[in-house]
Design a protein around this motif. Structure first.
Motif, PDB file in Angstrom:
ATOM      1  N   THR A   7      40.984  26.004  36.387  1.00 47.41           N
ATOM      2  CA  THR A   7      41.214  27.433  36.211  1.00 47.41           C
ATOM      3  C   THR A   7      40.302  27.927  35.093  1.00 47.41           C
ATOM      4  OG1 THR A   7      42.961  27.359  34.515  1.00 47.41           O
ATOM      5  CG2 THR A   7      43.649  27.069  36.813  1.00 47.41           C
ATOM      6  N   GLU A  37      45.209  32.644  33.687  1.00 50.28           N
ATOM      7  CA  GLU A  37      44.764  31.358  34.235  1.00 50.28           C
ATOM      8  C   GLU A  37      45.221  30.181  33.389  1.00 50.28           C
ATOM      9  OE1 GLU A  37      41.601  34.484  35.324  1.00 50.28           O
ATOM     10  OE2 GLU A  37      42.861  33.991  33.609  1.00 50.28           O
ATOM     11  N   HIS A 133      40.955  28.218  40.547  1.00 41.71           N
ATOM     12  CA  HIS A 133      41.746  29.449  40.512  1.00 41.71           C
ATOM     13  C   HIS A 133      41.272  30.355  39.390  1.00 41.71           C
ATOM     14  CE1 HIS A 133      45.167  32.123  40.961  1.00 41.71           C
ATOM     15  NE2 HIS A 133      45.291  32.116  39.642  1.00 41.71           N
ATOM     16  N   SER A 286      50.634  29.385  40.876  1.00 40.47           N
ATOM     17  CA  SER A 286      50.590  27.923  40.722  1.00 40.47           C
ATOM     18  C   SER A 286      51.466  27.239  41.762  1.00 40.47           C
ATOM     19  CB  SER A 286      51.009  27.508  39.311  1.00 40.47           C
ATOM     20  OG  SER A 286      52.333  27.901  39.040  1.00 40.47           O
TER      21      SER A 286
END
Length: 341
Positions: A7, A37, A133, A286
């Motif tokens: 992330t 993040e 992500h 998540s």
């Protein structure tokens, strides 16, 4: 061997008023760390993945404290660049009943906002990674943030890494016009698009019909069509949205929906008494990542993510300190809240 997940974004110092005090009442603040993040990275580490967080932080002690906080929860910090002068700050006031929560940012010119693509070796970062992500907050913080986001997404796709984005529109960082000019172009790199109805509207220009979140009602019929349109235009593999029914600042209805190109799923709904809603969307993201990496079905992935994020609303701070077992127990139907002895 645990799967490597990445992330990237900004971790900030969060200064919260004690309890439900207003900013103008507070004589002290509770200091913790968090940020979109980073919150996802902590959850993924907690669920057993090799979780790496990418950012830039100053070399001074406050920057090191943020690094230490991530390490405390098992997040790898190998790819964090050091330099710049400040850690972003945000002030948080927790609302109650009809009084909304408030956030005030003090994050201009933070280290990550002034970072350059050259600060990071993205090919090394994404080597052997399974997932990347990011959120719409990172490209919103600065022009440098936009360029970092684009470079990272390109590198992730070049390394065959699945890319997810949480649209996360923040009106204090940019306008809808600015957001759409950046975000619509970035969607070419995205496999899994996550966001609520406001995010989809303001970041991408898609709005479900018949929707009024302020009334405390969710009209689910508007979502399937818009998900199909988003998938057709941008080529997403999954489109996912949390569904928050804002009954008050203290009580929300919480569910979600997911479209995988074949079937449209609507999750179980939870009545949530809110302790701290900050990080709720990150815990949902998540959960989606975890379910898909675990190989769960679309329906089971959605139920895991909704349960995880419902539980997060009961926890003070940005991070979701819930184990897989606790989430799975809620998915299985144990919402009693009885004391565990």
């Amino acid at each position: 061997m645990a799967k490597k997940v990445i992330t990237m974004g900004e971790i900030m110092l969060r200064l919260s008023t004690p309890g439900h005090q207003r900013f103008v009442q507070a004589n002290s603040f509770d200091a913790i760390y968090g940020g979109g993040e980073a919150n996802v990275a902590v959850s993924l580490a907690n669920y057993g993945f090799d979780s790496y967080f990418v950012t830039k932080l100053p070399k001074h002690e406050i920057g090191q404290a943020a690094v230490n906080e991530l390490r405390k929860y098992g997040v790898h910090t190998d790819y964090i660049a050091r330099g710049g002068e400040r850690v972003g700050i945000y002030f948080s006031e927790t609302g109650a009943s009809m009084r909304p929560s408030k956030v005030i940012y003090d994050r201009a010119n933070s280290s990550i906002a002034e970072a350059h693509v050259e600060d990071f070796d993205f090919n090394e970062i994404f080597k052997d990674a399974k997932w990347f992500h990011i959120s719409g907050i990172t490209p919103a913080i600065s022009k440098n943030g936009t360029e970092l986001t684009r470079a990272a997404m390109k590198a992730a796709k070049a390394n065959n890494v699945t890319v997810s984005i949480d649209l996360n529109y923040r009106k204090k960082l940019w306008t809808p016009e600015e957001a759409q000019s950046v975000m619509r172009d970035l969607m070419q790199y995205v496999d899994v698009c996550i966001g609520n109805e406001e995010d989809a509207s303001l970041c991408l220009g898609f709005t479900p019909k018949g929707l009024d979140v302020t009334s405390g009602k969710v009209h689910i019929d508007g979502y399937k069509k818009i998900f199909e349109q988003m998938m057709e235009e941008f080529g997403f593999k999954y489109v996912v949205s949390s569904l928050r029914e804002s009954i008050s600042a203290s009580d929300n209805g919480w569910s979600a929906c997911l479209y995988d190109g074949k079937e449209f799923y609507h999750s179980k709904r939870y009545d949530v008494r809110i302790i701290d809603r900050v990080g709720g969307g990150d815990s949902f993201a998540s959960g989606i990542i975890t379910g898909l990496l675990d190989g769960k079905s679309s329906a089971d992935t959605l139920e895991f993510a909704v349960a995880a994020s419902a539980l997060k609303h009961t926890i003070i701070g940005d991070f979701n300190h819930m184990s897989r077992e606790e989430v799975e127990n809620l998915v299985a139907g144990d919402a009693s809240g009885r004391v565990q002895r």
